[in-house]
Design a protein around this motif. Structure first.
Motif, short mmCIF file in Angstrom:
data_model
loop_
_atom_site.label_atom_id
_atom_site.label_comp_id
_atom_site.label_asym_id
_atom_site.label_seq_id
_atom_site.Cartn_x
_atom_site.Cartn_y
_atom_site.Cartn_z
N VAL A 170 -45.60 18.22 -34.81
CA VAL A 170 -45.91 19.03 -33.63
C VAL A 170 -44.65 19.18 -32.78
O VAL A 170 -43.96 18.19 -32.52
CB VAL A 170 -47.03 18.38 -32.79
N GLU A 171 -44.38 20.39 -32.36
CA GLU A 171 -43.21 20.64 -31.51
C GLU A 171 -43.65 20.87 -30.07
O GLU A 171 -44.58 21.63 -29.80
CB GLU A 171 -42.42 21.85 -32.00
N VAL A 172 -42.93 20.22 -29.15
CA VAL A 172 -43.11 20.45 -27.71
C VAL A 172 -41.86 21.15 -27.21
O VAL A 172 -40.74 20.70 -27.46
CB VAL A 172 -43.32 19.14 -26.95
N VAL A 173 -42.05 22.27 -26.52
CA VAL A 173 -40.93 23.04 -25.99
C VAL A 173 -41.01 23.06 -24.47
O VAL A 173 -42.04 23.45 -23.91
CB VAL A 173 -40.94 24.49 -26.51
N GLU A 174 -39.93 22.62 -23.81
CA GLU A 174 -39.88 22.78 -22.36
C GLU A 174 -39.10 24.04 -22.04
O GLU A 174 -37.93 24.20 -22.42
CB GLU A 174 -39.18 21.61 -21.67
N PHE A 175 -39.72 24.97 -21.32
CA PHE A 175 -39.07 26.16 -20.82
C PHE A 175 -38.59 25.86 -19.40
O PHE A 175 -39.38 25.42 -18.55
CB PHE A 175 -40.04 27.34 -20.82
N PHE A 176 -37.30 26.08 -19.14
CA PHE A 176 -36.74 25.71 -17.85
C PHE A 176 -35.63 26.67 -17.44
O PHE A 176 -35.14 27.47 -18.24
CB PHE A 176 -36.18 24.28 -17.90
N TRP A 177 -35.23 26.57 -16.18
CA TRP A 177 -34.04 27.26 -15.66
C TRP A 177 -33.27 26.28 -14.80
O TRP A 177 -33.87 25.59 -13.97
CB TRP A 177 -34.45 28.50 -14.85
N TYR A 178 -31.96 26.21 -14.98
CA TYR A 178 -31.17 25.26 -14.20
C TYR A 178 -31.27 25.52 -12.70
O TYR A 178 -31.16 24.58 -11.90
CB TYR A 178 -29.70 25.32 -14.63
N GLY A 179 -31.47 26.77 -12.30
CA GLY A 179 -31.54 27.07 -10.87
C GLY A 179 -32.89 26.81 -10.24
O GLY A 179 -33.03 26.94 -9.02
N CYS A 180 -33.87 26.40 -11.01
CA CYS A 180 -35.23 26.19 -10.49
C CYS A 180 -35.37 24.80 -9.87
O CYS A 180 -35.16 23.79 -10.55
CB CYS A 180 -36.23 26.37 -11.63
N PRO A 181 -35.75 24.71 -8.59
CA PRO A 181 -35.88 23.39 -7.97
C PRO A 181 -36.99 22.54 -8.58
O PRO A 181 -36.89 21.32 -8.63
CB PRO A 181 -36.18 23.72 -6.50
N HIS A 182 -38.04 23.18 -9.07
CA HIS A 182 -39.13 22.43 -9.70
C HIS A 182 -38.68 21.84 -11.04
O HIS A 182 -39.05 20.72 -11.38
CB HIS A 182 -40.34 23.34 -9.90
N CYS A 183 -37.88 22.59 -11.77
CA CYS A 183 -37.33 22.06 -13.03
C CYS A 183 -36.43 20.86 -12.76
O CYS A 183 -36.45 19.88 -13.51
CB CYS A 183 -36.54 23.15 -13.76
N PHE A 184 -35.66 20.94 -11.70
CA PHE A 184 -34.78 19.83 -11.31
C PHE A 184 -35.58 18.58 -11.01
O PHE A 184 -35.27 17.48 -11.48
CB PHE A 184 -33.96 20.27 -10.10
N ARG A 185 -36.67 18.73 -10.24
CA ARG A 185 -37.48 17.59 -9.87
C ARG A 185 -38.33 17.08 -11.05
O ARG A 185 -38.68 15.90 -11.10
CB ARG A 185 -38.40 17.96 -8.70
N PHE A 186 -38.63 17.96 -11.96
CA PHE A 186 -39.42 17.60 -13.13
C PHE A 186 -38.62 16.79 -14.15
O PHE A 186 -39.18 15.98 -14.90
CB PHE A 186 -39.93 18.89 -13.78
N GLU A 187 -37.31 16.98 -14.16
CA GLU A 187 -36.48 16.43 -15.23
C GLU A 187 -36.60 14.91 -15.40
O GLU A 187 -36.80 14.44 -16.53
CB GLU A 187 -35.02 16.84 -15.02
N PRO A 188 -36.53 14.10 -14.35
CA PRO A 188 -36.67 12.64 -14.57
C PRO A 188 -38.04 12.27 -15.13
O PRO A 188 -38.15 11.39 -15.99
CB PRO A 188 -36.45 12.05 -13.18
N LEU A 189 -39.07 12.91 -14.64
CA LEU A 189 -40.42 12.67 -15.13
C LEU A 189 -40.53 13.05 -16.60
O LEU A 189 -41.10 12.31 -17.41
CB LEU A 189 -41.41 13.47 -14.29
N LEU A 190 -39.96 14.19 -16.93
CA LEU A 190 -39.99 14.67 -18.32
C LEU A 190 -39.23 13.73 -19.24
O LEU A 190 -39.70 13.41 -20.34
CB LEU A 190 -39.39 16.07 -18.38
N GLN A 191 -38.05 13.29 -18.82
CA GLN A 191 -37.24 12.41 -19.65
C GLN A 191 -37.99 11.12 -19.99
O GLN A 191 -37.95 10.64 -21.12
CB GLN A 191 -35.92 12.09 -18.96
N ALA A 192 -38.66 10.55 -19.00
CA ALA A 192 -39.44 9.33 -19.24
C ALA A 192 -40.57 9.59 -20.21
O ALA A 192 -40.87 8.76 -21.08
CB ALA A 192 -39.97 8.79 -17.91
#
Length: 222
Positions: A60-82
């Protein structure tokens, strides 16, 4: 961040202004257990693609769609990494940068240039930090290359990768995949080529990971 919000973000991004505050207090403990303990509804917590996408390879593949300029993506990143560190065997993860506007393609090319150089792990969070903590828009090739050089990345090699046909091709493919998943906002998670969830669907970014766990289980059992 929804597609309609990107026009407003463009001026702030280009000027390097501070990003708006985001929700605080997210946690990762017990995400998988919570996902198993509750039921999620199609059309509310996630959507099922009208046209399923073929998955490369087994599992199964999980794909995260993101944009570096998005503040929500920035805040999501540590949660996602864990969360990614706890994915079960047979589940693959990859990131796909999204450009809702032509001006944002530079950020797609940053990511794919770093990927081609094997530097995503080293530089991905630093790019986020530069934009959102240091208010550097990183929206022009020379400024991006200067930033890379300041972080011990070979400037010439980075520009070669950034301008390469391979990176431009991957950016086009990312656009096609985002269209196939009908991405209207980021961050969003595509699961198993069949499902999509996000903070908007699930009610919060933390809960979107619980939904993703549920959808992974659904995909593995199909």
């Amino acid at each position: 961040m929804k597609r309609r919000d990107f026009t407003g973000r463009l001026a702030a991004w280009a000027g390097g202004s501070a990003v708006a505050p985001w929700l605080a207090g997210v946690a990762t403990t017990g995400v998988a257990g919570l996902a198993q303990a509750q039921s999620f509804q199609a059309g509310k917590d996630y959507v099922q693609l009208r046209q399923p996408q073929a998955e490369p390879g087994a599992g199964v593949e999980v794909v995260e769609f993101f944009w570096y300029g998005c503040p929500h993506c920035f805040r999501f990143e540590p949660l996602l990494q864990a969360w990614v560190k706890k994915l079960p065997q047979g589940v693959r993860f990859r990131r796909v940068p999204v450009a809702f506007r032509d001006e944002f393609v530079v950020h797609q090319r940053i990511y794919y240039a770093l990927e081609s150089m094997g530097l995503v792990e080293q530089m991905h969070q630093r790019v986020f930090n530069a934009i959102h903590n240091d208010h550097k828009p990183l929206n022009e090739a020379n400024a991006i290359a200067d930033f890379m050089a300041a972080n011990n990345v070979d400037r010439a090699k980075f520009l070669e990768a950034y301008n390469s046909f391979g990176v431009q091709t991957k950016a086009r493919q990312a656009k096609q995949l985002a269209q196939a998943f009908e991405i209207e906002g980021v961050p969003a998670l595509g699961i198993g080529g069949r499902y999509l969830t996000s903070g908007s669907h699930a009610g919060s970014l933390e809960r979107s990971l619980q939904v993703a766990d549920y959808l992974i289980a659904q995909s593995r059992g199909k």
